[in-house]
Design a protein around this motif. Sequence first.
Motif, PDB file in Angstrom:
ATOM      1  N   ALA A 115      30.621  37.966  55.936  1.00 14.27           N
ATOM      2  CA  ALA A 115      30.038  38.573  54.872  1.00 14.27           C
ATOM      3  C   ALA A 115      29.605  37.732  53.687  1.00 14.27           C
ATOM      4  CB  ALA A 115      31.278  39.595  54.315  1.00 14.27           C
TER       5      ALA A 115
ATOM      6  N   ASP B 208      28.587  47.618  52.697  1.00 21.06           N
ATOM      7  CA  ASP B 208      29.087  46.889  51.601  1.00 21.06           C
ATOM      8  C   ASP B 208      27.999  45.851  51.320  1.00 21.06           C
ATOM      9  OD1 ASP B 208      29.471  45.733  54.088  1.00 21.06           O
ATOM     10  OD2 ASP B 208      31.533  45.052  53.603  1.00 21.06           O
TER      11      ASP B 208
ATOM     12  N   SER C  32      27.108  53.947  66.296  1.00 24.51           N
ATOM     13  CA  SER C  32      28.519  53.383  66.131  1.00 24.51           C
ATOM     14  C   SER C  32      28.737  53.036  64.828  1.00 24.51           C
ATOM     15  CB  SER C  32      28.929  52.497  67.425  1.00 24.51           C
ATOM     16  OG  SER C  32      28.126  51.418  67.274  1.00 24.51           O
ATOM     17  N   ASP C  33      27.859  52.793  64.247  1.00 26.14           N
ATOM     18  CA  ASP C  33      28.036  52.375  62.682  1.00 26.14           C
ATOM     19  C   ASP C  33      28.663  53.333  61.688  1.00 26.14           C
ATOM     20  OD1 ASP C  33      27.245  49.721  63.454  1.00 26.14           O
ATOM     21  OD2 ASP C  33      25.242  50.130  62.914  1.00 26.14           O
TER      22      ASP C  33
ATOM     23  N   ARG D 214      27.562  58.793  50.952  1.00 24.11           N
ATOM     24  CA  ARG D 214      28.574  59.091  49.653  1.00 24.11           C
ATOM     25  C   ARG D 214      28.792  57.697  48.942  1.00 24.11           C
ATOM     26  NH1 ARG D 214      33.789  58.809  49.849  1.00 24.11           N
ATOM     27  NH2 ARG D 214      33.694  58.753  52.270  1.00 24.11           N
TER      28      ARG D 214
ATOM     29  N   ALA E 244      31.976  50.080  62.989  1.00 27.28           N
ATOM     30  CA  ALA E 244      32.378  50.738  61.570  1.00 27.28           C
ATOM     31  C   ALA E 244      32.755  52.112  61.732  1.00 27.28           C
ATOM     32  CB  ALA E 244      31.189  50.622  60.608  1.00 27.28           C
ATOM     33  N   ARG E 245      32.093  52.784  62.642  1.00 28.26           N
ATOM     34  CA  ARG E 245      32.540  54.179  62.708  1.00 28.26           C
ATOM     35  C   ARG E 245      33.910  54.167  63.189  1.00 28.26           C
ATOM     36  NH1 ARG E 245      28.274  58.806  64.452  1.00 28.26           N
ATOM     37  NH2 ARG E 245      26.994  57.254  63.268  1.00 28.26           N
TER      38      ARG E 245
ATOM     39  N   VAL F  27      36.498  53.180  60.213  1.00 21.59           N
ATOM     40  CA  VAL F  27      36.473  54.163  59.355  1.00 21.59           C
ATOM     41  C   VAL F  27      37.702  55.255  59.875  1.00 21.59           C
ATOM     42  CG1 VAL F  27      35.753  56.087  58.299  1.00 21.59           C
ATOM     43  CG2 VAL F  27      34.484  53.901  58.450  1.00 21.59           C
TER      44      VAL F  27
ATOM     45  N   ASP G 235      38.483  42.303  55.393  1.00 23.14           N
ATOM     46  CA  ASP G 235      37.061  42.067  55.421  1.00 23.14           C
ATOM     47  C   ASP G 235      36.200  43.172  54.766  1.00 23.14           C
ATOM     48  OD1 ASP G 235      34.356  41.073  55.566  1.00 23.14           O
ATOM     49  OD2 ASP G 235      34.617  41.435  57.714  1.00 23.14           O
ATOM     50  N   ARG G 236      36.146  44.068  55.196  1.00 18.17           N
ATOM     51  CA  ARG G 236      35.219  45.317  55.032  1.00 18.17           C
ATOM     52  C   ARG G 236      35.526  46.213  53.929  1.00 18.17           C
ATOM     53  NH1 ARG G 236      31.596  45.921  59.764  1.00 18.17           N
ATOM     54  NH2 ARG G 236      30.819  47.810  58.246  1.00 18.17           N
ATOM     55  N   VAL G 237      34.619  45.855  52.714  1.00 17.57           N
ATOM     56  CA  VAL G 237      34.879  46.515  51.486  1.00 17.57           C
ATOM     57  C   VAL G 237      34.148  48.066  51.796  1.00 17.57           C
ATOM     58  CG1 VAL G 237      33.943  46.901  49.152  1.00 17.57           C
ATOM     59  CG2 VAL G 237      34.777  44.424  50.183  1.00 17.57           C
ATOM     60  N   ASP G 238      33.388  48.110  52.726  1.00 17.40           N
ATOM     61  CA  ASP G 238      32.807  49.555  53.068  1.00 17.40           C
ATOM     62  C   ASP G 238      33.586  50.374  53.486  1.00 17.40           C
ATOM     63  OD1 ASP G 238      32.530  47.801  55.159  1.00 17.40           O
ATOM     64  OD2 ASP G 238      30.484  48.388  55.608  1.00 17.40           O
ATOM     65  N   ILE G 239      34.563  49.822  54.418  1.00 16.18           N
ATOM     66  CA  ILE G 239      35.533  50.371  55.049  1.00 16.18           C
ATOM     67  C   ILE G 239      36.391  51.141  54.033  1.00 16.18           C
ATOM     68  CG2 ILE G 239      37.278  50.802  56.925  1.00 16.18           C
ATOM     69  CD1 ILE G 239      34.279  50.482  57.816  1.00 16.18           C
TER      70      ILE G 239
ATOM     71  N   LEU H  45      36.082  51.582  50.906  1.00 13.53           N
ATOM     72  CA  LEU H  45      35.433  52.686  50.221  1.00 13.53           C
ATOM     73  C   LEU H  45      35.472  53.920  50.933  1.00 13.53           C
ATOM     74  CD1 LEU H  45      32.372  50.619  48.465  1.00 13.53           C
ATOM     75  CD2 LEU H  45      34.467  51.451  47.324  1.00 13.53           C
ATOM     76  N   ALA H  46      35.028  53.761  52.361  1.00 11.86           N
ATOM     77  CA  ALA H  46      34.617  55.036  52.687  1.00 11.86           C
ATOM     78  C   ALA H  46      36.170  55.714  52.984  1.00 11.86           C
ATOM     79  CB  ALA H  46      33.972  54.911  54.277  1.00 11.86           C
TER      80      ALA H  46
ATOM     81  N   MET I  99      33.392  38.624  51.724  1.00 11.20           N
ATOM     82  CA  MET I  99      32.714  38.933  50.682  1.00 11.20           C
ATOM     83  C   MET I  99      33.291  37.922  49.258  1.00 11.20           C
ATOM     84  SD  MET I  99      31.564  42.253  48.877  1.00 11.20           S
ATOM     85  CE  MET I  99      30.508  42.969  50.101  1.00 11.20           C
TER      86      MET I  99
ATOM     87  N   LEU J 126      32.349  46.240  43.184  1.00  7.41           N
ATOM     88  CA  LEU J 126      32.124  47.605  44.394  1.00  7.41           C
ATOM     89  C   LEU J 126      33.502  48.385  44.448  1.00  7.41           C
ATOM     90  CD1 LEU J 126      30.320  45.954  47.353  1.00  7.41           C
ATOM     91  CD2 LEU J 126      29.295  46.755  45.435  1.00  7.41           C
TER      92      LEU J 126
END
Lengths: 220, 220
Positions: free
Chosen positions: A46, A74, A89-90, A98, B46-47, B50, B71-75, B77-78, B91, B99
């Motif tokens: 990342a 992210d 699959s993302d 959101r 990612a799916r 989550v 690692d995954r900030v997006d996960i 957050l989601a 990151m 974020l």
Amino acid sequence: MNPVDIRLYGILGPQDTHGRDLAACARAAADGGTTIIQLRDKHSDARILVEEARALKAALAGTGVTLVVNDRVDIALAADLDGVHLGQSDMDPVDARRLLGPDKIIGITLKTESDARALADQPVDYGCIGGVFATTSKDNPAPPIGLAGLAQVAAIARETRPGMPVGAIAGINLANLRSTIGAGADGVAVISALFAHDDIAGAAHGLRQAIDAALAGRGA
Amino acid sequence: MNPVDIRLYGILGPQDTHGRDLAACARAAADGGTTIIQLRDKHSDARILVEEARALKAALAGTGVTLVVNDRVDIALAADLDGVHLGQSDMDPVDARRLLGPDKIIGITLKTESDARALADQPVDYGCIGGVFATTSKDNPAPPIGLAGLAQVAAIARETRPGMPVGAIAGINLANLRSTIGAGADGVAVISALFAHDDIAGAAHGLRQAIDAALAGRGA
């Protein structure tokens, strides 16, 4: 739906530069008429991805070219890119929207008629249908859907989301882009047709002219 | 700095369950006294990530156990987790903090004295020092730093960020955790010492008792 011009869609990562600077490759593509660029790097961590994203953003500043990143919401947020491109699959597009807010671009890969029907519930701004032809740029174990498959998926996408642009990906080049656009694509996504060339800007210019001619021919 | 209890830190992904349900494993660890759990899954898209994150969050609801994702900030957050754990190539913590906002937990792996000194500029809530011993749970090509290395890095971390908890990771088990805590760790991060057991709650209970005794002994 956010407007986005996907006529010439360049996909780019460190694996595609043939040793050249990533940002310079993106800028050359932009100078030749590429309308949207996707950073696609499945291997870097990342911290490197954020650096790549920021370098591309700086290189494309002022060009009007849209910049999205594959998969990583992210990274899009950290580098304040224009958006993300999501595979099936993302992250779910509803979750991604959101996190990204209403104004960012979200694109999605469409492989099947079912994927195209699912667009009804997805807050996405464009679709990209593929793989249309065989390609050497991506590991893609699924068989190509061909022009007939492209036409079928594109027709359902148009019915489901009227006015939303749908592109096509995989194995597209100057030789087959007219038939690709004839089958229903509003743009073409390419890797090697741009970045395998020494003269990236020239390659982009040639593709963009052919795309615009094919779109004009289809509109007539 | 957000308070976080890292005394018994369980790291868990689909690769660690030995075929059992991921959420059930996490819940058993929580029931046995695990204080924080990290979802670590380097292979799923990612799916799926989550989904895993939401399943763990639901399983841990009401337990008071902190849940972070690797690692995954997006996960994070989601799924609205408690935070993220970042390696040195993930990151940058400054970006992650922007974020995630001020209230989420950010942890970071510390491998070197230089990593520990860099804490001065990093908005992180805990550190985890490693790899201390050899381990079979993670691909880790770097040689273990041993108890002496742990003590050195922990001392610099404490000097740089007084009051911030620092844990230790890699190869820690009931046999060596007293010496690990004696060398300066405020907690231990484990994978197989919890999840290789049939009775995860029992394993957690045994580890937690030993950790609390070692911490009490150090404090005296």
